[in-house]
Scaffold this motif. Structure first.
Motif, PDB file in Angstrom:
ATOM      1  N   ARG A 115      37.827  39.754  31.640  1.00  0.00           N
ATOM      2  CA  ARG A 115      37.555  40.978  30.879  1.00  0.00           C
ATOM      3  C   ARG A 115      36.079  41.051  30.511  1.00  0.00           C
ATOM      4  NH1 ARG A 115      36.826  42.614  25.525  1.00  0.00           N
ATOM      5  NH2 ARG A 115      38.023  44.427  24.831  1.00  0.00           N
ATOM      6  N   GLY A 119      33.594  43.330  32.759  1.00  0.00           N
ATOM      7  CA  GLY A 119      33.119  44.423  31.927  1.00  0.00           C
ATOM      8  C   GLY A 119      31.606  44.539  31.933  1.00  0.00           C
ATOM      9  N   TYR A 187      38.301  45.930  39.249  1.00  0.00           N
ATOM     10  CA  TYR A 187      38.010  46.277  37.852  1.00  0.00           C
ATOM     11  C   TYR A 187      37.551  47.729  37.759  1.00  0.00           C
ATOM     12  CZ  TYR A 187      35.793  46.486  33.286  1.00  0.00           C
ATOM     13  OH  TYR A 187      35.441  46.866  32.010  1.00  0.00           O
ATOM     14  N   THR A 191      39.599  50.627  35.657  1.00  0.00           N
ATOM     15  CA  THR A 191      39.015  51.165  34.424  1.00  0.00           C
ATOM     16  C   THR A 191      38.377  52.537  34.623  1.00  0.00           C
ATOM     17  OG1 THR A 191      36.960  49.928  34.815  1.00  0.00           O
ATOM     18  CG2 THR A 191      38.636  48.881  33.430  1.00  0.00           C
ATOM     19  N   VAL A 198      39.330  48.412  28.529  1.00  0.00           N
ATOM     20  CA  VAL A 198      39.019  47.013  28.813  1.00  0.00           C
ATOM     21  C   VAL A 198      40.123  46.101  28.276  1.00  0.00           C
ATOM     22  CG1 VAL A 198      36.536  47.287  29.031  1.00  0.00           C
ATOM     23  CG2 VAL A 198      37.529  46.932  26.771  1.00  0.00           C
ATOM     24  N   TYR A 201      42.864  46.372  30.751  1.00  0.00           N
ATOM     25  CA  TYR A 201      42.563  45.585  31.950  1.00  0.00           C
ATOM     26  C   TYR A 201      42.908  44.119  31.728  1.00  0.00           C
ATOM     27  CZ  TYR A 201      39.903  42.902  35.333  1.00  0.00           C
ATOM     28  OH  TYR A 201      39.544  41.991  36.285  1.00  0.00           O
ATOM     29  N   GLN A 202      42.515  43.579  30.593  1.00  0.00           N
ATOM     30  CA  GLN A 202      42.825  42.175  30.299  1.00  0.00           C
ATOM     31  C   GLN A 202      44.331  41.938  30.330  1.00  0.00           C
ATOM     32  OE1 GLN A 202      40.960  40.563  26.776  1.00  0.00           O
ATOM     33  NE2 GLN A 202      42.531  39.003  26.515  1.00  0.00           N
TER      34      GLN A 202
END
Length: 231
Positions: A115, A119, A187, A191, A198, A201-202
């Motif tokens: 993450r 990110g 990613y 996103t 975020v 996503y994690q």
């Protein structure tokens, strides 16, 4: 005749000057990351990076010499989260994953780690990939990034397979799963286009791991791993 005395040279440090130099390097590195992400490889120049950082073009050139080296510094900063040259393999986050008592705990930490890393670096990675088509220095950086990613996949697979109760997993399958998770493009898709935050996503990465590795959270595993800063 008096004996000549030889004294060792005294070394002086200038902490304030060193701190100022580090602050300038960090400022320029952050500005480079933002400039490359906003304007791409061709649109970013040493002058525009300096302007964004509030320093002269000559200062940027004195720090990094060439545009590919500025890009490399920006990538290192994005992946590590700071300008400390210590590799991720030598950082606390790596030790924590290696010391995790079970597979689920390790994967929770790994999802939080991705993450943070993705990110900060996923959009810059796209810039490097595109720049690699036009510049030899950027191409070398892109090859290095992918070699490091391969190393990350292999390390994650070894670390997971060293945990208890994972004898049902095969190395080749584990590595393929980590390849998907370590992909910057995934990613960006999740996103930028699929609408995940975020945090989302994690959670997606962790759920993906548990599903692919046929693992379940133990009843006591109710915490969510914190986002990992730095490395």
């Amino acid at each position: 005749m008096a004996r000549e005395m030889h004294r060792a040279p005294r070394h002086y440090r200038a902490p304030l000057r060193e701190d100022a130099a580090l602050r300038t390097r960090l400022l320029v590195t952050k500005a480079a990351k933002e400039t490359f992400e906003r304007h791409g490889w061709s649109g970013a120049t040493m002058a525009t990076i300096g302007e964004r950082a509030g320093v002269s073009q000559s200062t940027v050139e004195a720090l990094f010499r060439t545009k590919p080296l500025v890009l490399q510094a920006a990538v290192d900063y994005a992946i590590r989260g700071d300008i400390d040259p210590l590799p991720i393999g030598g950082r606390k986050v790596t030790a924590e994953m290696e010391a995790a008592p079970d597979a689920v705990s390790m994967l929770e930490l790994h999802a939080a780690h991705l993450r943070g890393v993705h990110g900060r670096s996923a959009h810059l990675a796209f810039v490097v990939e595109q720049a690699a088509k036009a510049d030899k220095g950027a191409a070398a950086l892109w090859r290095k990034m992918n070699a490091n990613r391969r190393g990350g996949v292999e390390w994650a697979a070894r670390t997971l397979l060293a945990k208890p109760a994972v004898t049902h997993l095969r190395l080749a399958d584990v590595e393929k799963t980590f390849w998907v998770a370590l992909d910057w493009g995934n990613y960006r898709l999740l996103t930028d286009y699929a609408g995940l935050s975020v945090d989302g996503y994690q959670q997606w990465v962790l759920d993906y791991y548990l599903r692919m590795f046929a693992l379940e959270r133990p009843p006591t595993s109710t915490r969510r791993a914190r986002p990992v800063g730095g490395a």
